[in-house]
Design an enzyme around this catalytic site. Structure first.
Site, short mmCIF file in Angstrom:
data_model
loop_
_atom_site.label_atom_id
_atom_site.label_comp_id
_atom_site.label_asym_id
_atom_site.label_seq_id
_atom_site.Cartn_x
_atom_site.Cartn_y
_atom_site.Cartn_z
N GLY A 50 4.07 5.98 -9.05
CA GLY A 50 3.24 4.78 -9.03
C GLY A 50 2.68 4.33 -10.37
O GLY A 50 2.49 3.13 -10.60
N GLU A 105 -2.96 7.54 -13.65
CA GLU A 105 -2.62 7.42 -12.23
C GLU A 105 -2.70 5.96 -11.79
O GLU A 105 -3.42 5.16 -12.40
CB GLU A 105 -3.55 8.33 -11.41
CG GLU A 105 -3.45 8.25 -9.92
CD GLU A 105 -2.08 8.54 -9.29
OE1 GLU A 105 -1.06 8.17 -9.87
OE2 GLU A 105 -2.07 9.10 -8.18
N ASP A 106 -1.95 5.65 -10.74
CA ASP A 106 -1.92 4.26 -10.26
C ASP A 106 -3.22 3.87 -9.57
O ASP A 106 -3.80 2.84 -9.85
CB ASP A 106 -0.71 4.00 -9.34
CG ASP A 106 -0.57 4.99 -8.19
OD1 ASP A 106 -1.42 5.89 -8.06
OD2 ASP A 106 0.41 4.87 -7.43
N ASP A 109 -7.98 6.74 -4.53
CA ASP A 109 -8.34 6.40 -3.15
C ASP A 109 -9.31 7.47 -2.65
O ASP A 109 -10.51 7.42 -2.98
CB ASP A 109 -7.04 6.31 -2.32
CG ASP A 109 -7.26 5.80 -0.91
OD1 ASP A 109 -8.41 5.60 -0.51
OD2 ASP A 109 -6.27 5.58 -0.19
N LYS A 137 -10.36 2.36 -5.69
CA LYS A 137 -10.87 1.76 -4.45
C LYS A 137 -12.36 2.06 -4.34
O LYS A 137 -12.80 3.18 -4.59
CB LYS A 137 -10.14 2.33 -3.24
CG LYS A 137 -8.76 1.78 -3.07
CD LYS A 137 -8.16 2.16 -1.74
CE LYS A 137 -6.71 1.77 -1.70
NZ LYS A 137 -6.02 2.24 -0.49
N PHE A 159 -5.09 -1.39 1.79
CA PHE A 159 -3.83 -0.93 1.22
C PHE A 159 -3.28 -2.01 0.30
O PHE A 159 -3.06 -3.14 0.73
CB PHE A 159 -2.83 -0.59 2.32
CG PHE A 159 -1.67 0.17 1.80
CD1 PHE A 159 -1.75 1.55 1.63
CD2 PHE A 159 -0.51 -0.48 1.41
CE1 PHE A 159 -0.69 2.27 1.10
CE2 PHE A 159 0.56 0.23 0.87
CZ PHE A 159 0.46 1.60 0.72
N ASP A 166 3.38 0.87 -4.06
CA ASP A 166 4.45 0.54 -3.12
C ASP A 166 4.00 0.50 -1.68
O ASP A 166 2.97 1.06 -1.30
CB ASP A 166 5.55 1.59 -3.22
CG ASP A 166 5.10 2.94 -2.66
OD1 ASP A 166 4.07 3.45 -3.11
OD2 ASP A 166 5.77 3.46 -1.75
N ARG A 172 6.91 -2.27 -5.86
CA ARG A 172 6.42 -1.70 -7.12
C ARG A 172 6.64 -2.67 -8.27
O ARG A 172 5.90 -2.67 -9.25
CB ARG A 172 7.15 -0.39 -7.45
CG ARG A 172 6.89 0.76 -6.49
CD ARG A 172 7.43 2.05 -7.09
NE ARG A 172 7.54 3.13 -6.13
CZ ARG A 172 6.54 3.95 -5.80
NH1 ARG A 172 5.36 3.80 -6.34
NH2 ARG A 172 6.73 4.92 -4.94
P1 XMP Z 1 -5.75 9.68 -2.96
O1 XMP Z 1 -6.23 9.44 -1.55
O2 XMP Z 1 -5.15 11.06 -3.11
O3 XMP Z 1 -4.58 8.64 -3.05
O4 XMP Z 1 -6.78 9.33 -3.99
C1 XMP Z 1 -3.87 8.46 -4.18
C2 XMP Z 1 -2.41 8.25 -3.87
O5 XMP Z 1 -2.19 7.63 -2.59
C3 XMP Z 1 -1.40 6.50 -2.72
N1 XMP Z 1 -2.22 5.32 -2.36
C4 XMP Z 1 -1.78 4.07 -2.33
N2 XMP Z 1 -0.59 3.54 -2.62
N3 XMP Z 1 -1.41 1.41 -2.10
C5 XMP Z 1 -0.40 2.20 -2.49
O6 XMP Z 1 0.67 1.70 -2.76
C6 XMP Z 1 -2.65 1.85 -1.80
O7 XMP Z 1 -3.53 1.08 -1.45
C7 XMP Z 1 -2.84 3.27 -1.93
N4 XMP Z 1 -3.90 4.06 -1.72
C8 XMP Z 1 -3.49 5.32 -2.00
C9 XMP Z 1 -0.96 6.46 -4.16
O8 XMP Z 1 0.33 7.01 -4.21
C10 XMP Z 1 -1.89 7.34 -4.91
O9 XMP Z 1 -1.22 8.09 -5.90
MG MG Z 2 0.92 7.83 -6.24
#
Ligand code: XMP
Ligand code: MG
Length: 184
Positions: A50, A105-106, A109, A137, A159, A166, A172
């Site tokens: 990502g 990181e992308d 969450d 987020k 999301f 993605d 992406r």
């Molecule tokens: P956590 O919950 O571990 O999440 O902080 C991080 C990873 O979860 C994916 N992620 C998303 N991917 N849209 C996406 O395309 C979203 O809104 C989203 N929220 C979480 C992402 O891979 C990230 O590395």
């Molecule tokens: Mg990811």
């Protein structure tokens, strides 16, 4: 809707961040990192897949010698059981001991992925360690993390796709960030 709408943007219910604002914000982050890391041994560690788009724009906004490397974190699940244990796969990662590391990181969450990656990197004794996320987020985290020093955008707890993010591996390459129609 973005004037340069193409086929992918028809699937977007709402644009959260326009391409021009992404470009501007990443230039700002690049300038900030350039100031913060002058004279340091900068190694940027990008979580696949990502953050690849973010990384590639960010490094070109940093006016310093630097290196980058990639890391994969896979969340294993067996059948319908939830996550068992994340697995870290190293990809062309040189020894990071003594380096000035920025984890890239992308999206932040729940914080689980970043918490795991941060612990993995911290165990390798970098000289310094910060985190950069393209999006964060706005929500309660379920894991304790070191707060990212560099944050591109704060987004609602929906999301989101585009700019590396993605839905089922698609979107992406969308040059903006948005919420998909008919998801959630
Ligand atoms: P956590 O919950 O571990 O999440 O902080 C991080 C990873 O979860 C994916 N992620 C998303 N991917 N849209 C996406 O395309 C979203 O809104 C989203 N929220 C979480 C992402 O891979 C990230 O590395
Ligand atoms: Mg990811």
């Amino acid at each position: 809707m973005n004037k340069k709408s193409g086929i992918l943007t028809y699937d977007i219910e709402k644009v959260l961040v326009e391409e021009k604002d992404i470009i501007k914000r990443i230039k700002d982050l690049g300038r900030q990192i350039t100031e913060d890391y002058a004279g340091k041994d900068l190694l940027m560690v990008s979580l696949l897949k990502g953050s690849v788009i973010f990384l590639s724009d960010l490094v070109r906004s940093i006016d310093l010698p630097l290196e980058f490397a990639f890391l994969t974190i896979t969340n294993y699940s067996r059948g319908t059981k939830p996550l068992i244990r994340p697995k870290v796969g190293e990809r062309s990662l040189d020894d990071i001991e003594g380096r000035d590391v920025i984890l890239v990181e992308d999206i932040l969450d729940t914080g689980n992925t970043i918490a795991y990656a941060q612990q993995w990197i911290a165990r390798k004794n970098p000289a310094s360690f910060e985190t950069a996320v393209f999006c964060s987020k706005k929500k309660q985290r379920s894991s304790e993390i070191r707060e990212p020093k560099y944050v591109g955008f704060t987004v609602p707890d929906r999301f989101v796709v585009g700019y590396g993010l993605d839905y089922a591996e698609k979107y992406r390459n969308l040059p903006l960030v948005g919420i998909l129609r008919d998801v959630q």
